[in-house]
Motif scaffolding. Structure first.
Motif, short mmCIF file in Angstrom:
data_model
loop_
_atom_site.label_atom_id
_atom_site.label_comp_id
_atom_site.label_asym_id
_atom_site.label_seq_id
_atom_site.Cartn_x
_atom_site.Cartn_y
_atom_site.Cartn_z
N LYS A 303 15.82 2.80 -17.65
CA LYS A 303 15.85 1.43 -17.19
C LYS A 303 15.70 0.48 -18.37
CE LYS A 303 12.61 2.49 -14.19
NZ LYS A 303 11.59 2.34 -13.16
N SER E 56 6.43 5.87 -9.85
CA SER E 56 7.39 5.69 -8.76
C SER E 56 8.02 7.02 -8.38
CB SER E 56 8.49 4.72 -9.17
OG SER E 56 7.94 3.49 -9.49
N ASP E 188 4.27 0.61 -3.88
CA ASP E 188 4.65 0.82 -5.28
C ASP E 188 4.72 -0.53 -5.98
OD1 ASP E 188 5.64 1.61 -7.68
OD2 ASP E 188 7.42 2.61 -6.90
N GLU E 189 3.68 -0.86 -6.69
CA GLU E 189 3.57 -2.14 -7.40
C GLU E 189 3.97 -3.33 -6.52
OE1 GLU E 189 4.51 -2.22 -11.40
OE2 GLU E 189 4.89 -0.07 -11.61
MG MG Z 1 7.87 2.20 -10.81
#
Ligand code: MG
Ligand code: ATP
Ligand code: ATP
Ligand code: MG
Lengths: 313, 514, 329, 316, 344
Positions: A303, E56, E188-189
């Motif tokens: 990413k 994640s 998740d966050e």
């Molecule tokens: Mg993540």
């Protein structure tokens, strides 16, 4: 430590290092190239066609224009590998010569449209008032269907290879310009452009050293399509009788002539048809391959930077 | 093709003669009620007086009729006329009209209509203007009209029967109401009425139930007209391949202007019958008014280099479809057929050509051949000629453009040197484009004098002699050179009966079996 | 760090700076702007030589716009920006370009602010090329030097931006800003894209460099703990306005504006106690297209009164060097 | 909404101005003229001049243009010089066949392209994906006219399944109408299918990478729902754009196919009119075709709104 | 709390040796490496770690959301109330997702389908799992929206995601996740993309819902402050592994792993001395492609030696409820081991 950077041997060492790194970079792209089959096959087929087009005719014992009317429409044989056409000319020689014209037109049109499109697109993206004028003209040209525009232009300018090039350039430039403009508009808003402006760069520098190179990769891909389209359009124009005038052989010309003898002389449509399809196919593959090759996403698997905060509504 | 197909006076030219079978009469139910014919293009108009388009005239022939027409032997035969008398001095023709003829709008035909139509024709048709100068029609009573000429002309009836820009008889009111561009209200006396003209698609004709047919065995355009099929559709199919495929697949019953390339293929097709008729000449015109070919030697060199056989083969594909003959006129037409100048025809003499080039001091000046790809035979012939001229040392270039541009360029004599066109037959030599100054700018006193003599000479033999001289002179000077004579080919489905053709398809007695 | 007030020399003065972005209606530019985004409204502050001024605020409060207008990257709507007495907004483009040497910026997103197609060496050198400084070799040396200063290796000269980690890219952004030896550097959220363990590396470096090079920093961030660590003075922004300004310690010891208080209390604090008592602000940040009347904060302020709704509070000094825009501070 | 339409139409004015002026100049620079085309090969110069004068082509171009524009404001496109009808009528008659053909081609293309595109994206890099990609490459490389010739010979002439050329209006019956359109529809549709397939695949691939697809899956929905309800709809805007563009080119420029299959559409009208130098028709068609193109784009833009709430109404 | 050694049927979630690998162009990479932990109903467990450490991937592996990604492979076991998830058929797995376990993602805007009104998106899983009619589902959606504290939910329910602010979007995400009253919520966050004042609102909401509905929450974040506010216990991840786990209180009072220690010290604290230099963990996180052998933290650890480089430390229990992976934590705690590479 800071000081020893200034000595010459250190600089030499860094020079070597740079070369090494560049070599590595090249190896890396070689690797990406080697696994990019679209690109490889496309380039190979196209390259073969171009080579054939330029050396093939030299090897052929026939003149592409010489007529032996008594030998008209002979099927493929040892003497005429691909048969003869309606004037008894050697079809193979004509297809090879046709490749010169067809590919030549493709290349010229591609270069011209890319150059014009780049200039128009980049400037339109950078200067607002210019944008309105240029894009209205482009809109107008785009709205009018290309083949009709080309036919009208050919009727006006008269049929000749250079006029085909002019007509096709006029037809293709607006959409290239639009593509470039839309990429350039995105690039223009990129932080690195602002960053370079913050350094005090002039507009010309920003346009040509920063925006243009970054707007180039969609252009490269599109150029392959324009190339393919130009070859097809030349054929279509010739097919409608508005292309390159005979006796000069182009694929479109040969196909146009073959239409009336299609049930009698299958070779007249088959071989130039194959040549045409093959070249367009290879160009499309080249375009696809190029896109993959240039797509940064295909190299950076992970990413990008994270936690980019939400932009206010 | 846009050529006009004037017939000569002799019908023996057809490769496959008109099949005018009306013998068997099966029950009406077993015939289709419409016939579809594919033609090459949409005609510009159906007003015959204003157009030279063969197509327009073919179609208009079903709707309109003339006083006289040509029979199968190219002889003038009355249609709307019943009889005529010629005065002693040859300056007055008294024509009696047939009784009981009605227009499509129900109105009876009278001499007023004829006078109006004929005088309009004299004024608008470019042929009539030049060949029947100062002639004039008048009515002597309701069923008689009188034609007065300024000077005697042996060919008056032929001209009145001519197919090109034929003098159709319209109702007087229609002519008076017509706008400047021509008549748009298509009312005639013919066996068919115009039902619908779907622009760029078709013309639909329906049978005229009130039709009063002339009597007599059908022959050429003359004789009995039956309107055998209730509906005729003329489809406009510009693409050759489509017309061919269409007649093969049964989509069309008749296909006009079959490309000669497809002749063999269609001959082999068991569903299709082919017929052909003399179409015209393919002629090379050399531009003697400007440019390199002002030089007579260069012109002669070019003509010497021609291999007409090759050119014809390339243009018409099949030796059955063309004929080598030096005559400018239809070789079947006994009155005018001529072989004068045959020593200059189909010379194929490269040595002579090269010698002439040398004599002329040719310095490689560019020779431009004007052509258009819209007419494939002209185009093919031009390409072969280019090659042949190159062989003897000419520096040749082809100037090819669409038809409209071609027409424009043709009149700009500085832009080209040689042009090949296919031209329909003319009835008399003065009509030939080869002697018309406005065509390619030919300006030669001797030619003019000859033409004048021919058009006023009352003695046919003397006229013929003068024409032989003129044709020889054209060849000798290499102003123009016939390349050959070609046939037009029509394809019909085998189901079609009663179809015949003369200088074009004749449909009024044709029917299609189911 | 902060010099004594008397000794402070103002380097850059921002006076009543406003920036509006037009929003066009359905007829495009044809009939003029329909509405305006009031990104920055009437902002004034002064940067003194050698200090770090922290600008804090939530997303969309106009921090970046303030920074960009100060540097002339986007034209001001009104107000003036005086750098050593010259009004930057009124300077002709050519002179402004020259002055850029002294006014630099570090961008929020380090990756997208580096041209992906150029090698790092070229990117860093470009500033020198633009200002025609030194010859080729000397420029190269300058780049090596600056790489070393921000803690990178000479090897990195030949790499492309995507071959760096986030923290390294941020160092590159800093290197690019510093290579021209500027006097003022605007840092727009230079650490917000980084992980904590990398963030501390950059913050430490920034502080060291400032000391060594005598830089003046305008430090923009939304992270209150970061701004506390790095700044000498802090301005709190809300909806395009600075609502409070004070020296760091004073501000944290005694926040006066209700927004500042809520902001501080909303920050998750490392503690062993679990969920703590705090003032959680209700509602959302209003749209900058139509900022509320009166005090812009009144829609969310727990103490708001009618006065706040109608009357905009004045900017006043509530304590020495401590300014607040609140009727009730 | 209305304001949006008004804006779009307003922005059209300069485009049309550019186009009409350009066409006007273009056709008047074209060598040859309508008179010669009407009168034919053997007409004399004086006949031609006379006709030109009668039709008003001897006057200055600017004057002719202004007259034409004047007519335009009265809703009058003029009369065809060659077809015996007003230009408006000629165009509307030719538009029908073209439109029918375009619809058939587009339907063929969509039926082929969308399912294949979705599957290829879903089964990325599988054999099916490879096949679809190769098909679309070949589809884009084969020129329509070659395909048309082949279909005509094989299906029409050899097999006698379908008519090789021609056109029947819908009034003649549904089958009568469509049987003429199938072969040309396939010839045209193939290339469009290739383009749409490509776009569907790549657009689906992009969407399938988006975050919300994870959300949808985390709700436990069936894959068919994930793909069709969520992914496809989100992927649809670029697909729609391609559909719009291809449909636009179909309506305005199926020149070759119309010629080969003898369909009396707009493409043929233009070609014929250029050949005939039928000035008024050329101008009329250019105007119509431009308007149509813009109209199709407008419809596509409005459809964007139907697909995506974010672009609804006049939001830019 | 259960030891990962035995299967505990009362545990809500029992993850045992979960390993997730991706096949990439450059060979397989291990994103999650043998993670084991268990959680009880009603617990809020925090998972912290730097970007890319596998938070994640780990959470998505639990409900096998990565099944649809290319070339992923799982090892280990994931037990949800006595049912092993990694071996369920895809259709049975779908019955778990959104029903018994649901997720809230980091960026609410991109995590909502932009094309459907939020009401539909909430109703979707109700219709899927509860077979409710359209109307019923909408009614329930409205209720859920109201529960998350969105003002005027009747009106909002018809709106599209882009018409809502970030905070409201996140509330919608939470409403979707809660629709079928899951036993386990994986967040998740969920607050990373939000402003502090809005973040505070969302945190409050999650804690409140956890208390009211009694569901387990797996709270993933990189923000230690957030963890300290809401979690009962916390797991620290580094390069695909859990390197330390303990109660939240101990995390700040008594971290033992050098990574955790460094992390906590490098945060600028609101109550710390702002004139001191921040603590720094030198170096950067290695990429997954070249994870070190031995202890994964070895490249940045000031105490590392040869043993650390070659042998991976086991997850050892230091005290009740406090486990970590380090060879030398005792020595470091007692001060017997000096920093070898990096001084402070
Ligand atoms: Mg993540
Ligand atoms: N070029 C622009 N055109 C229109 N509006 C803009 C533009 N740049 C910024 N804005 C608007 O101005 C307001 C302030 O933006 P700015 O980027 O300065 O905020 P910020 O405080 O830096 O926020 P963040 O923390 O998200 O970076 C926002 O509402 C933003 O949408
Ligand atoms: N589909 C995939 N293929 C290959 N590698 C992947 C894939 N998905 C994730 N990874 C890698 O797995 C690692 C862990 O990623 P993950 O998203 O779990 O990190 P994270 O801890 O959630 O980070 P962040 O805080 O940035 O969200 C990363 O290095 C990432 O590049
Ligand atoms: Mg910002």
């Amino acid at each position: 430590m800071v000081e020893n950077i200034h000595d010459q041997s250190q600089l030499d060492r860094l020079g070597q290092l740079g070369r090494k790194l560049r070599r590595e970079q090249r190896l890396l792209s070689c690797f990406r190239l080697r696994t990019n089959y679209d690109l490889l096959i496309g380039a190979a087929v196209l390259g073969a066609l171009i080579v054939l087009a330029f050396i093939g005719p030299l090897l052929s014992p026939y003149d592409p224009l010489e007529m032996k009317v008594l030998d008209r429409l002979k099927p493929p044989s040892a003497a005429h590998w691909l048969g003869t056409d309606e004037f008894g000319r050697d079809l193979l020689t004509r297809v090879l010569h046709g490749a010169r014209l067809s590919l030549g037109i493709g290349i010229t049109v591609t270069l011209l449209t890319s150059l014009l499109g780049l200039i128009i697109g980049v400037y339109a993206a950078f200067y607002k008032p210019l944008d309105h004028i240029l894009m209205r003209i482009c809109d107008g040209l785009i709205a009018f269907p290309g083949i009709l525009l080309a036919i009208a232009l050919m009727a006006t300018l008269g049929a000749s290879a250079s006029n085909v090039i002019i007509a096709l350039t006029i037809v293709f430039t607006p959409s290239i310009a639009r593509t470039i403009r839309s990429t350039a508009l995105v690039v223009r808003e990129q932080p690195y452009i602002e960053a370079i402006r913050a350094q005090g760069a002039t507009n010309a520098r920003i346009i040509w050293l920063h925006i243009a190179p970054n707007a180039l990769s969609p252009l490269l891909v599109q150029a392959a399509f324009v190339f393919a389209e130009a070859i097809l359009s030349e054929a279509a124009l010739s097919f409608l009788g508005a292309g390159i005038p005979a006796p000069a052989p182009s694929w479109g010309n040969i196909l146009q002539a073959s239409k009336s003898v299609i049930s009698k002389a299958w070779w007249m449509v088959t071989f130039p048809g194959i040549a045409l399809v093959l070249s367009v196919l290879s160009l499309n593959m080249l375009g696809d391959g190029l896109r993959d090759f240039l797509d940064p996403r295909s190299k950076r698997k992970g990413k990008g930077s994270r936690r980019v905060r939400r932009v206010a509504p | 093709n846009g050529n006009n197909n004037n017939g000569g006076s002799n019908a023996s030219g057809s490769a496959s003669p008109a099949n005018s079978s009306t013998a068997s009469q099966p029950a009406a139910a077993s015939y289709k009620d419409s016939l579809k014919i594919a033609v090459t293009a949409q005609p510009p108009t159906l007003d015959s007086a204003t157009t030279a388009s063969a197509l327009a005239l073919d179609i208009a022939g079903n709707i309109f009729e003339t006083l006289f027409t040509l029979n199968g032997n190219y002889e003038p035969t009355p249609v709307l006329a019943e009889s005529y008398e010629k005065s002693e001095d040859g300056l007055t023709y008294t024509i009696k009209l047939r009784q009981g003829v009605k227009f499509h709008n129900g109105k009876e035909l009278t001499s007023d209509d004829v006078v109006a139509s004929m005088n309009r024709w004299l004024a608008t048709s470019s042929r009539a203007k030049t060949l029947l100068e100062e002639a004039n029609f008048s009515a002597s009573d309701a069923t008689t009209v009188v034609l007065k000429l300024a000077k005697p002309n042996p060919d008056v009836l032929v001209l009145l029967s001519a197919q090109a820009a034929f003098p159709a008889i319209f109702p007087k009111e229609v002519i008076e109401a017509a706008p400047a561009e021509g008549i748009t209200d298509y009312i005639g006396t013919g066996p068919y009425k115009l039902a619908e003209w779907k622009q760029d698609q078709y013309i639909h004709l329906v049978r005229n139930d009130d039709y009063a047919s002339p009597e007599g065995e059908p022959s050429g355009f003359a004789g009995k007209k039956e309107a055998a099929t209730p509906n005729i559709y003329y489809y406009f199919v510009p693409d050759n391949a489509t017309r061919v495929a269409g007649v093969k697949s049964g989509e069309y019953d008749v296909a006009d202007s079959i490309p000669t390339e497809n002749f063999e293929e269609l001959s082999a097709d068991s569903n299709v019958a082919l017929s052909s008729y003399p179409g015209g000449t393919l002629t090379a015109f050399l531009n003697s008014s400007e440019g390199a070919f002002k030089n007579e030697k260069l012109r002669q060199a070019a003509v010497a280099a021609l291999n007409d056989e090759d050119i014809l083969l390339a243009s018409f594909a099949n030796p059955d479809l063309y004929k080598l003959d030096p005559g400018f006129m239809n070789p079947d037409q006994t009155q005018w057929a001529s072989t004068a100048g045959s020593e200059y025809y189909n010379q194929n003499d490269q040595e002579k050509a090269k010698q002439l080039l040398k004599d002329a001091g040719y310095n490689g000046e560019k020779i431009v051949l004007l052509t258009t790809p819209d007419y494939s035979e002209m185009y093919a012939a031009t390409l072969v000629i280019q090659e042949e001229l190159k062989q003897v040392g000419f520096n040749v270039e082809v100037l090819s453009s669409d038809f409209a541009t071609f027409l424009k360029t043709k009149d700009e004599h500085s832009k080209w040197n040689l042009m090949v066109t296919s031209n329909g037959y003319q009835l008399i030599p003065p009509q030939l484009l080869a002697v018309t100054q406005s065509w390619v700018g030919l300006d030669d006193a001797q030619v003019k004098a000859s033409v004048a003599t021919i058009s006023s000479e009352a003695d046919p033999a003397a006229a013929k002699a003068e024409w032989d001289k003129l044709q020889g002179y054209l060849y000798e000077q290499a102003y123009s050179a016939v390349i050959g004579h070609y046939n037009e080919v029509v394809a019909t489905s085998k189901k079609v009966e009663g179809f015949s053709q003369f200088v074009g398809p004749v449909l009024w007695n044709a029917k299609v079996a189911k | 760090m902060a010099n004594e007030p008397e000794a402070r020399k103002p380097l850059l003065e921002v006076k009543a700076l406003s920036k509006k972005f037009p929003v066009y209606g359905s007829f495009g530019r044809l009939f003029g702007a329909k509405q305006y985004v009031h990104a920055v409204t009437d902002v004034s502050f002064t940067l003194y030589e050698g200090e770090t001024y922290g600008l804090v605020g939530e997303s969309g409060s106009g921090k970046s716009t303030t920074g960009r207008t100060i540097l002339g990257l986007t034209p001001v709507t009104s107000g003036e920006v005086r750098y050593r007495g010259q009004d930057l907004a009124k300077l002709p483009p050519k002179q402004l370009r020259k002055l850029r040497r002294e006014l630099q910026m570090v961008f929020q997103d380090p990756y997208s602010s580096l041209n992906p197609r150029k090698r790092i060496g070229r990117i860093l050198e470009e500033a020198l090329v633009i200002h025609r400084i030194d010859d080729r070799q000397r420029r190269q040396q300058a780049v090596f030097r600056i790489l070393q200063i921000v803690g990178l290796q000479p090897e990195h000269y030949f790499r492309y931006p995507h071959e760096f980690s986030g923290g390294q890219r941020q160092r590159l952004g800093l290197a690019r800003a510093l290579i021209l030896q500027p006097r003022i550097v605007v840092c727009d959220e230079p650490v917000s894209a980084l992980d904590v363990s990398i963030q501390s590396q950059i913050l430490n470096m920034l502080r060291e460099l400032q000391g060594e090079l005598g830089l003046t920093l305008l430090f923009i961030t939304h992270d209150i703990s970061v701004v506390r660590y790095i700044s000498d003075r802090i301005g709190i922004m809300y909806l395009g306005r600075i609502v409070e300004e004070a020296p760091t310690d004073a501000l944290f010891a005694n926040p006066q504006h209700p927004y500042t208080k809520a902001l501080f209390s909303a920050v998750p604090r490392i503690s062993e106690r679990g969920l703590k008592e705090r003032t959680v602000l209700k509602g959302e940040i209003p749209s900058p297209l139509s900022p509320p009347s009166g005090c812009v904060f009144h829609t969310r302020c727990p103490l708001a009164t009618d006065r706040c709704r109608s009357e905009a509070p004045a900017w006043r000094e509530t304590k020495p060097q401590h300014h607040t825009a609140c009727h009730y501070a | 909404m209305l304001a949006y339409l008004a804006k779009r139409l307003l922005s059209l004015v300069p485009v049309l101005l550019v186009i009409t002026i350009a066409t006007f100049m273009l056709i008047h620079i074209m060598p040859g003229g309508p008179a010669a085309a009407i009168l034919g090969l053997e007409a004399t110069q004086s006949d031609t001049d006379a006709l030109n004068e009668a039709m008003g082509f001897d006057r200055p171009i600017a004057e002719q243009y202004i007259n034409w524009i004047g007519g335009l404001f009265r809703g009058d496109l003029g009369d065809s010089l060659f077809l015996h009808q007003p230009v408006g009528q000629a165009i509307s008659e030719h538009l029908g066949p073209t439109f029918s053909l375009a619809v058939v081609a587009e339907v063929i293309a969509l039926l082929l392209a969308i399912p294949l595109g979705i599957l290829a994206a879903y089964k990325r890099d599988s054999a099916l994906d490879q096949l679809v990609r190769s098909l679309s490459l070949v589809g884009m490389a084969v020129p329509g006219f070659l395909l048309a010739l082949f279909l005509m010979l094989f299906v029409g002439v050899r097999l006698h399944w379908l008519p090789i050329a021609g056109y029947a209006p819908l009034a003649d019956g549904v089958w009568a109408h469509y049987r003429y359109l199938i072969l040309p529809g396939i010839s045209l549709g193939t290339i469009q299918a290739a383009l749409i397939m490509r776009m569907t695949r790549s657009s689906m691939l992009e969407v399938l990478h988006l975050n919300f697809i994870k959300t949808v899956r985390s709700k436990g929905l069936r894959e068919s729902k994930v793909l069709l309800k969520h992914a496809l709809r989100n992927a649809f805007i670029p697909i729609l754009t391609v559909i719009g563009q291809t449909f636009g080119t179909l309506v305005t420029g199926a020149v070759i196919i119309e010629t080969i299959f003898n369909i009396p559409g707009i493409g043929q009208l233009v070609i014929n009119s250029i050949e005939r130098r039928d000035y008024t028709v050329i101008q009329g068609v250019v105007l119509t075709v431009t308007l149509l193109y813009v109209l199709i784009n407008l419809i596509v833009d409005l459809l964007y709104g139907a697909v995506d709430p974010r672009v609804r109404l006049d939001r830019k | 709390m259960s030891r990962s050694g035995q299967k505990d049927r009362t545990a809500l979630l029992d993850v045992r040796g979960l390993t997730t690998r991706f096949a990439t162009e450059r060979g397989p990479v291990t994103a999650v490496d043998g993670i084991s932990f268990a959680m009880e109903p009603g617990e809020i467990i925090g998972i912290v770690g730097e970007s890319g450490c596998g938070k994640s991937v780990m959470s998505q592996s639990i409900i096998r959301l990565l099944d649809y990604t290319d070339h992923v492979s799982y090892e280990g076991e994931v037990w949800l109330s006595g049912e092993e998830l990694l071996r369920l058929s895809p259709s049975r797995m779908r019955k778990v997702r959104g029903n018994r376990v649901s997720m809230v993602f980091q960026d609410p805007l991109t995590s909502l389908d932009p094309l459907y009104p939020i009401g539909d998106q909430i109703a979707e899983s109700l219709r899927q799992h509860r077979r409710l009619s359209r109307k019923e589902a909408q009614a329930r959606a409205l209720e859920l929206l109201r529960m998350t504290g969105i003002p005027s939910p009747e009106q909002r329910i018809k709106e599209y995601p882009h018409q809502l602010s970030g905070g409201m979007q996140q509330r919608v995400m939470i409403a979707i996740a809660l629709a079928c009253e899951p036993q386990l919520l994986i967040a998740d966050e969920p607050t990373t993309a939000l402003d502090v004042t809005i973040q505070a609102q969302i945190l409050e909401l999650i804690v409140e819902l956890n208390r009211r509905l009694g569901m387990g929450v797996l709270f993933i974040t990189h923000d230690l402050g957030v963890v300290s506010e809401i979690c009962t216990s916390v797991k620290v991840m580094y390069l695909g592994q859990i390197v330390e786990e303990m109660t939240t209180a101990r995390l700040f009072a008594n971290p033992l792993h050098p990574y955790t220690q460094g992390l906590i010290r490098s945060i600028p604290r609101l109550d710390g001395d702002r004139r001191r230099k921040l603590h720094v963990i030198e170096g950067t996180v290695p990429s997954l492609a070249d994870r070190p052998e031995g202890c994964k933290f070895v490249t940045r650890c000031p105490y590392a030696d040869a043993k650390c480089r070659s042998e991976e430390p086991p997850l050892e229990t230091a005290e009740e409820g406090h486990r970590l992976k380090c060879w030398y934590y005792r020595e470091i705690r007692s001060g017997a081991r000096e920093a070898t590479q990096y001084g402070e």
